[in-house]
Design a protein around this motif. Structure first.
Motif, PDB file in Angstrom:
ATOM      1  N   LEU A 157       0.817  -1.217   0.000  1.00 53.05           N
ATOM      2  CA  LEU A 157       0.000   0.000   0.000  1.00 53.05           C
ATOM      3  C   LEU A 157       0.850   1.266   0.000  1.00 53.05           C
ATOM      4  O   LEU A 157       0.482   2.262  -0.626  1.00 53.05           O
ATOM      5  N   LYS A 169      -0.358   3.128  -3.231  1.00 51.26           N
ATOM      6  CA  LYS A 169      -1.376   4.127  -2.876  1.00 51.26           C
ATOM      7  C   LYS A 169      -0.767   5.406  -2.281  1.00 51.26           C
ATOM      8  O   LYS A 169      -1.099   6.504  -2.704  1.00 51.26           O
ATOM      9  N   LYS A 217       0.049   9.123  -4.448  1.00 50.89           N
ATOM     10  CA  LYS A 217      -0.709  10.304  -4.018  1.00 50.89           C
ATOM     11  C   LYS A 217       0.241  11.438  -3.663  1.00 50.89           C
ATOM     12  O   LYS A 217       0.004  12.600  -4.049  1.00 50.89           O
TER      13      LYS A 217
END
Length: 94
Positions: free
Chosen positions: A78, A82, A86
């Motif tokens: 993650l 992710k 970002k």
């Protein structure tokens, strides 16, 4: 839970008492030293710090603390799939 276990075990080695769950939980908030939460929450914390410090590197220490390996590996995944995208997208904005 896992983070508290890691702290308790680490402090037990030199014979120091473990902090209470409440004391450790205080470190999980926006101004605490422990980064916990969803990928968006982690990215937001890092971006907030970047806004304050302008830093270009963030070191995150991950201790297993009894966490099942699949969960630990998923957390690492993650971060790369992710959290980092970002952060890069936000920092690329003019």
């Amino acid at each position: 839970m896992y983070e508290h276990r890691t702290m308790a075990e680490g402090l037990a080695e030199p014979g120091r008492p473990a902090p209470s769950l409440a004391d450790r939980a205080a470190q999980h908030g926006p101004d605490g030293m422990v980064f916990v939460g969803s990928p968006d929450e982690i990215a937001d914390r890092i971006l907030h710090l970047h806004g304050l410090l302008g830093h270009t590197r963030q070191i995150l220490q991950m201790d297993v603390g009894g966490m099942p390996q699949r969960d630990f590996l998923h957390a690492i995944e993650l971060l790369g799939t992710k959290v980092l995208p970002k952060i890069r997208a936000e920092l690329a904005k003019p």
